[in-house]
Design a protein around this motif. Structure first.
Motif, PDB file in Angstrom:
ATOM      1  N   GLN A 145      51.176  35.968  50.871  1.00  0.00           N
ATOM      2  CA  GLN A 145      49.977  35.680  51.899  1.00  0.00           C
ATOM      3  C   GLN A 145      49.998  36.942  53.093  1.00  0.00           C
ATOM      4  O   GLN A 145      49.313  37.755  53.141  1.00  0.00           O
ATOM      5  N   SER A 146      51.693  37.724  52.397  1.00  0.00           N
ATOM      6  CA  SER A 146      51.372  38.818  53.782  1.00  0.00           C
ATOM      7  C   SER A 146      50.318  40.218  52.724  1.00  0.00           C
ATOM      8  O   SER A 146      49.088  40.716  53.567  1.00  0.00           O
ATOM      9  N   ILE A 147      50.260  40.140  51.333  1.00  0.00           N
ATOM     10  CA  ILE A 147      49.219  41.099  51.183  1.00  0.00           C
ATOM     11  C   ILE A 147      48.200  40.929  51.177  1.00  0.00           C
ATOM     12  O   ILE A 147      47.311  41.860  51.387  1.00  0.00           O
ATOM     13  N   CYS A 148      47.382  39.503  51.130  1.00  0.00           N
ATOM     14  CA  CYS A 148      46.312  38.836  51.105  1.00  0.00           C
ATOM     15  C   CYS A 148      45.650  39.579  52.119  1.00  0.00           C
ATOM     16  O   CYS A 148      45.196  39.218  52.060  1.00  0.00           O
ATOM     17  N   GLU A 168      47.395  32.574  43.384  1.00  0.00           N
ATOM     18  CA  GLU A 168      49.018  32.004  42.513  1.00  0.00           C
ATOM     19  C   GLU A 168      49.535  31.194  42.827  1.00  0.00           C
ATOM     20  O   GLU A 168      50.655  30.758  42.301  1.00  0.00           O
ATOM     21  N   MET A 169      50.519  32.057  43.198  1.00  0.00           N
ATOM     22  CA  MET A 169      52.175  31.521  44.303  1.00  0.00           C
ATOM     23  C   MET A 169      51.992  31.081  45.775  1.00  0.00           C
ATOM     24  O   MET A 169      53.058  30.698  46.235  1.00  0.00           O
ATOM     25  N   LEU A 170      50.300  31.099  46.019  1.00  0.00           N
ATOM     26  CA  LEU A 170      50.357  30.225  47.631  1.00  0.00           C
ATOM     27  C   LEU A 170      50.618  28.978  47.433  1.00  0.00           C
ATOM     28  O   LEU A 170      49.844  28.173  46.677  1.00  0.00           O
ATOM     29  N   PRO A 171      51.175  27.889  48.500  1.00  0.00           N
ATOM     30  CA  PRO A 171      50.748  26.744  48.121  1.00  0.00           C
ATOM     31  C   PRO A 171      49.972  26.210  47.663  1.00  0.00           C
ATOM     32  O   PRO A 171      49.282  26.830  49.521  1.00  0.00           O
ATOM     33  N   LYS A 172      49.247  24.381  47.539  1.00  0.00           N
ATOM     34  CA  LYS A 172      47.712  24.210  48.056  1.00  0.00           C
ATOM     35  C   LYS A 172      47.871  23.847  49.140  1.00  0.00           C
ATOM     36  O   LYS A 172      46.689  23.316  50.156  1.00  0.00           O
ATOM     37  N   ASP A 173      48.869  23.562  49.853  1.00  0.00           N
ATOM     38  CA  ASP A 173      48.953  22.458  51.532  1.00  0.00           C
ATOM     39  C   ASP A 173      48.969  23.225  52.281  1.00  0.00           C
ATOM     40  O   ASP A 173      49.384  23.410  53.820  1.00  0.00           O
ATOM     41  N   GLY A 212      48.105  50.560  23.036  1.00  0.00           N
ATOM     42  CA  GLY A 212      48.531  50.989  24.907  1.00  0.00           C
ATOM     43  C   GLY A 212      48.273  49.712  26.145  1.00  0.00           C
ATOM     44  O   GLY A 212      48.314  50.138  27.216  1.00  0.00           O
ATOM     45  N   VAL A 213      47.844  48.490  25.489  1.00  0.00           N
ATOM     46  CA  VAL A 213      46.792  48.071  26.475  1.00  0.00           C
ATOM     47  C   VAL A 213      48.092  47.308  26.416  1.00  0.00           C
ATOM     48  O   VAL A 213      48.424  46.192  25.282  1.00  0.00           O
ATOM     49  N   GLN A 214      48.756  46.422  27.414  1.00  0.00           N
ATOM     50  CA  GLN A 214      48.658  45.046  28.366  1.00  0.00           C
ATOM     51  C   GLN A 214      48.272  44.392  28.856  1.00  0.00           C
ATOM     52  O   GLN A 214      46.879  43.590  28.592  1.00  0.00           O
ATOM     53  N   HIS A 215      48.929  42.780  27.254  1.00  0.00           N
ATOM     54  CA  HIS A 215      48.680  41.345  28.171  1.00  0.00           C
ATOM     55  C   HIS A 215      49.188  41.809  29.245  1.00  0.00           C
ATOM     56  O   HIS A 215      50.166  41.441  29.574  1.00  0.00           O
ATOM     57  N   LYS A 216      47.981  40.838  30.707  1.00  0.00           N
ATOM     58  CA  LYS A 216      47.919  39.928  31.259  1.00  0.00           C
ATOM     59  C   LYS A 216      48.172  39.027  31.796  1.00  0.00           C
ATOM     60  O   LYS A 216      47.130  38.234  30.903  1.00  0.00           O
ATOM     61  N   ARG A 217      48.899  38.759  32.710  1.00  0.00           N
ATOM     62  CA  ARG A 217      48.752  37.266  32.796  1.00  0.00           C
ATOM     63  C   ARG A 217      49.343  37.039  33.935  1.00  0.00           C
ATOM     64  O   ARG A 217      49.652  37.929  35.086  1.00  0.00           O
ATOM     65  N   LEU A 218      48.792  35.704  34.813  1.00  0.00           N
ATOM     66  CA  LEU A 218      49.283  35.200  36.533  1.00  0.00           C
ATOM     67  C   LEU A 218      50.402  34.569  36.904  1.00  0.00           C
ATOM     68  O   LEU A 218      51.190  34.698  35.298  1.00  0.00           O
ATOM     69  N   PRO A 219      50.929  34.883  37.677  1.00  0.00           N
ATOM     70  CA  PRO A 219      52.341  34.669  38.081  1.00  0.00           C
ATOM     71  C   PRO A 219      52.552  33.454  38.169  1.00  0.00           C
ATOM     72  O   PRO A 219      53.701  33.389  37.812  1.00  0.00           O
ATOM     73  N   GLY A 220      51.714  33.059  38.455  1.00  0.00           N
ATOM     74  CA  GLY A 220      52.550  31.178  38.783  1.00  0.00           C
ATOM     75  C   GLY A 220      52.720  30.497  37.081  1.00  0.00           C
ATOM     76  O   GLY A 220      52.780  29.860  36.936  1.00  0.00           O
TER      77      GLY A 220
END
Length: 966
Positions: free
Chosen positions: A255-258, A285-290, A604-612
């Protein structure tokens, strides 16, 4: 060429009032000779004019490399304009004249200490652009000074120069410590220096995906966020892209970064906006929806995306392609913004089609009336492609929003009444889908559809109409006549229509058997006897046999209740969507393909994923684990067509092999001389005959666990002096097994994800895998096959996956391996190319096994044999390696290595340094001898390896490092 043009433009600032066109006019014959004389003139003005003429000739493609020494002599000047021109010439011709370019080195060194920061920066920029190996090492000292220069302009230029130098000579940059200096620049007080340091490190990290150069932690992130507010727009993009690669520790940090990134959404540059959106989409993705902030963030994301749609069409298109991804992941962001996606009359077709796609994704019960009114308007446009898409969109709305289905069907009927040919055909195609979604609801419209039968000339529309007639044959009185009319030109129809017609007539026969017997015989005859198409023929034979053997069963099969079609059939597969969200604002988000699909040399291309949503823990490995395992973490490359590789891999034998278990080892001990011992496996490693040497016989198969000979065996032959066995060796530990890593990503295998590792248990090599189904359908019928490889690794039995793997399920599978398969030398040596087959398709990947899996249990050599063999192997075959940061004493190291069948023959201590003499034997009979030096208090070990096949030494060293550091 662009750079020269820019420099020429820049030079105008230094007082050239007149036009530069005169420099491009052709002069008489002795042009080079004249220029040479002018370049050596004493008059500064004449010299400058001459250099401009040289640059002009170079710009239009003339070869003026003969003037290299004369132009380089002009470097010794205080005039910044002239210096720029000379540097420009130097950049262009240094590669073709490397010996002459060395003349310029002293001037670079001198210019890097000039009082004017512009000249210092110019020198360091030019140094980075001269791609000549010979002179790069001379430029290290000037570059080091510029990286610590007092002027931020010089530091920021030097930061980019490090990335350029790394591209030319990576090892030099690492040895000189420039990477550490770059990391220090992230803490610089000037935001532009920070941005350039981040850009340089990101560039270098792309070519070394496992290097962990950008060691992001909360302190570094804080510095980057501070610099973000004061950077230029391109600096902000570099920093935001770097932030997107960071995974916050918890929701509070997220949240702080956002909160600190959100102000970037109002930036004038659309690239900055999209980079900020990417960071926010990932961290949400890491923030609670409520959380209240979550709702606020959703509201803040909509306006900047809407603003992007007021730009020029090309930018709109890029924005729309990115919005398409965002809407699939989080439709709630733009659910109230439907109107901005309504098509304008002057939008280009590519923008119109993309807007239409997003409108359907955002359609809901609340806005469907508005959407349908728009779509009906679009269906009367003049652009044929757009009209077709609009008609299809009406059908998709009916399938997506059930409450609107009736209104959609009536809209489609109105469009059919227009009698515009292509509109009618598209309407019939989508009505077929509506019948599939809502059976027994709208069949009253069939009569209207049948009236338009004669106007259908496109295969898809004809096939759709035939399906409707066959499916509802009992409601259509003249169904047999309608289908018979299609049958007259059966061989002229497309395959799609022929297959549909065959099925429809069989359905009709099962519903009205007495009236249509002749018709069904006619179509079966056409399909099986007169057709060359194997699909059509096979379907015809299946129906024929079904009808002739068991008509009741045929009815159950052909007229079975069909599953309802799903709402969204064109959504991007979830794992791919996750990766694309991490690439918002890049080409991947426009193509809707991962970078590995279109970037050349994408190792060299890395596969990225969302954290949650990283899934199970064992599919995502840390870089440390991967490097410790000695296995590359780069995504598996497509298997190259090496020899008759396709034949090997596709010819999957699904029957279990005759051998039911591992072959027991020979009971007799090793009674061979040194030459036999080490000569055995070399031919097989290099692709020779497998049946050759007797030395190999002992190594093949998977031997049962043999108890290693005791370390306290008596020493004979006067070797006590050499081998001081005073410090006894304890019990061996368990064998080293690397952690599982991702071998086959789901998006490359239609939803099948495979992670795995290799283990040696009780003398049997095993390939241990986790198979995860990330697709929507059940997976069964698994089989596996290996391509030929360096050590003849092959499955010792079938892949045992006894139960079907349902969607989002994982299953563990252990495949026993033997080493009696065909041999072919691979690059790298321990590379293994694998084909996995299931009920969906055959998938290929490659992985690397630690060579320690091939060390057999009878690999302990007799002391006398060891000594004789060590002397006998040529010194050229000896390789020495450093194992860094290992904090074990010699006994602990010996125990650990013995667990992986690396046996200590003897140990002696000289001046506080323990020397372990060790042997190991590979499964193909190759022996490797080693001397491991362990100094008390020194965490760095030295290991010397001797072997008749020196190709294996690198892999053996990697295994030493992995076992000791595990």
């Amino acid at each position: 060429m662009q750079e020269w043009a820019n420099q020429l433009c820049e030079n105008r600032q230094f007082g050239s009032k007149m036009t530069d066109s005169k420099y491009f006019t052709t002069t008489k014959k002795g042009e080079i000779f004249e220029l040479k004389a002018e370049l050596n003139s004493d008059k500064k003005e004449k010299k400058k004019e001459a250099v401009k003429k040289v640059i002009a000739s170079m710009t239009v493609g003339k070869d003026v490399s003969a003037l290299f020494p004369d132009v380089v002599n002009c470097m010794q000047t205080d005039n910044l304009e002239l210096k720029k021109l000379v540097y420009l010439y130097l950049m262009n011709y240094a590669k073709s004249q490397p010996d002459m370019a060395i003349m310029a080195v002293n001037t670079f060194v001198k210019d890097c200490e000039d009082p004017n920061p512009l000249i210092r920066a110019l020198a360091v920029r030019t140094m980075g652009c001269i791609r000549v190996d010979k002179i790069t090492e001379y430029l290290c000292e000037p570059l080091r000074k510029c990286l610590k220069d007092e002027d931020p302009y010089v530091r920021k230029t030097a930061a980019v120069c490090v990335a350029k130098l790394h591209d030319i000579n990576a090892q030099l940059v690492e040895d000189q410590g420039f990477l550490d200096t770059l990391k220090d620049l992230i803490s610089d007080s000037n935001p532009m220096v920070v941005a350039n340091a981040v850009a340089a490190l990101s560039e270098i990290a792309e070519s070394h995906p496992n290097s962990n150069l950008l060691d992001l932690n909360p302190q570094t992130i804080n510095k980057l966020l501070t610099a973000l507010n004061e950077c230029t727009e391109w600096g902000q993009i570099f920093i935001l892209d770097c932030l997107a690669n960071y995974t916050p520790r918890d929701d509070r940090e997220s949240q702080s970064i956002c909160e600190r990134v959100t102000p970037r959404l109002s930036h004038a540059n659309s690239a900055v906006v999209l980079s900020a959106v990417k960071v926010l989409m990932k961290f949400m993705e890491m923030l609670p929806k409520d959380l209240d902030y979550y709702g606020t963030l959703l509201k803040k994301l909509a306006p900047p995306l809407v603003t992007l749609l007021s730009a020029e069409p090309e930018l709109q298109y890029v924005a729309l392609r990115n919005i398409n991804l965002i809407v699939q992941r989080r439709p709630e962001i733009l659910k109230h913004e439907m109107k901005v996606f309504f098509v304008k009359y002057n939008d280009p077709i590519y923008v119109k089609l993309e807007k239409l796609d997003i409108m359907i994704r955002l359609a809901s019960q609340a806005n469907i009336a508005q959407v349908l009114a728009e779509l009906k308007e679009y269906a009367t446009e003049v652009d044929v492609d757009f009209v077709r898409k609009a008609v299809r969109a009406i059908g998709r709305c009916a399938i997506k929003v059930e409450q609107s289905a009736e209104r959609c069907v009536s809209t489609l009927l109105d469009l059919i009444q227009t009698k515009v040919n292509y509109v009618v055909q598209e309407a019939i195609v989508v009505i077929k889908d509506i019948f599939r979604k809502y059976p027994n609801k709208y069949e009253s419209v069939i009569a209207t559809l049948c009236e338009n039968l004669d106007s259908l000339d496109e295969p898809e529309a004809r096939a759709a109409m035939i399906w409707i007639v066959g499916e509802y044959a009992e409601r259509i009185d003249n169904a047999d006549e309608l289908l018979e009319s299609f049958l007259e030109g059966f061989h002229d129809e497309s395959t799609q229509v022929q297959l549909q017609l065959l099925t429809a007539i069989v359905k009709l026969f099962l519903k009205k058997p007495t009236e249509t017997q002749e018709l069904v015989q006619q179509v079966l005859s056409l399909a099986t006897q007169d057709s060359d198409n194997p699909d059509l023929r096979d379907r015809g034979y299946i129906y024929w046999r079904l009808l002739s053997t068991d008509p009741v069963a045929a009815k159950e099969v052909v007229l079975a209740e069909k599953p309802l079609i799903s709402e969204e059939t064109d959504l991007i597969e979830p794992t791919l969507l996750e990766e694309l969200i991490c690439h918002i604002g890049t080409l991947a988000s426009v193509y809707h393909k991962p970078p590995s699909a279109f970037v050349e040399g994408s190792r060299g291309v890395q596969h990225k994923r969302l954290p949650g949503s990283a899934g199970s823990g064992d599919s995502v490995e840390s870089p440390e684990t991967a490097s410790a395992a000695g296995v590359s973490e780069a995504p598996p490359a497509v298997i190259p067509s090496q020899g008759d590789l396709l034949g090997d891999l596709l010819n999957l034998d699904l029957t279990p092999p005759t051998a039911t278990g591992p072959t027991p080892p020979p009971t007799s001990g090793m009674q061979m001389g040194a030459m036999d011992l080490l000569g055995g496996g070399l031919d097989s490693l290099l692709g020779g005959d497998l049946g050759g040497s007797p030395a190999m016989g002992a190594g093949f198969g998977a031997p049962a666990a043999a108890v290693p000979a005791s370390f306290s065996a008596p020493v004979s032959g006067g070797l006590d002096d050499l081998f001081d066995l005073g410090g006894g060796v304890g019990m061996p530990m368990g064998a080293y097994i690397p952690a599982k890593i991702l071998w086959l990503p789901a998006m490359k295998a239609k939803g099948l994800e495979i992670s795995g590792t290799f283990a040696r248990r009780a003398g049997v090599i095993q390939m241990e895998m986790t198979l995860t189904n990330k697709a929507m359908s059940v997976m069964t019928d698994f089989a596996i096959q290996f391509n030929r490889n360096s050590f003849g690794l092959a499955p010792a039995g079938p892949l045992q996956v006894l139960t079907p793997v349902g969607p989002n399920q994982s299953i563990e599978a252990a495949l026993p391996l033997n080493t009696v398969g065909p041999v072919m030398k691979m690059e790298p040596l321990n590379n293994l190319q694998v084909a996995v087959k299931n009920n969906i398709d055959v998938f290929y990947f490659s992985c690397q096994y630690p060579i320690s899996m091939l060390f057999v249990e009878d690999g302990k050599m007799e002391r006398q044999v060891f000594l004789a063999t060590w002397k006998d192997i040529p010194n050229d075959n000896e390789s020495q390696f450093q194992i860094k940061d290992c904090h074990l004493n010699s006994d602990a190291a010996s125990n650990k290595l013995q667990g992986s069948n690396i046996f200590t023959i003897a140990k002696r201590t000289v001046e506080g340094q323990d020397m372990l003499y060790q042997s190991m034997k590979l499964s193909n009979g190759i022996w490797v001898l080693a001397e491991l030096r362990v100094q008390t208090g020194n965490p760095n070990y030295t290991v010397s390896l001797k072997c008749r096949a020196p190709e294996v030494s690198q892999c053996v060293f990697q295994s030493y490092e992995a076992v000791l550091k595990n």
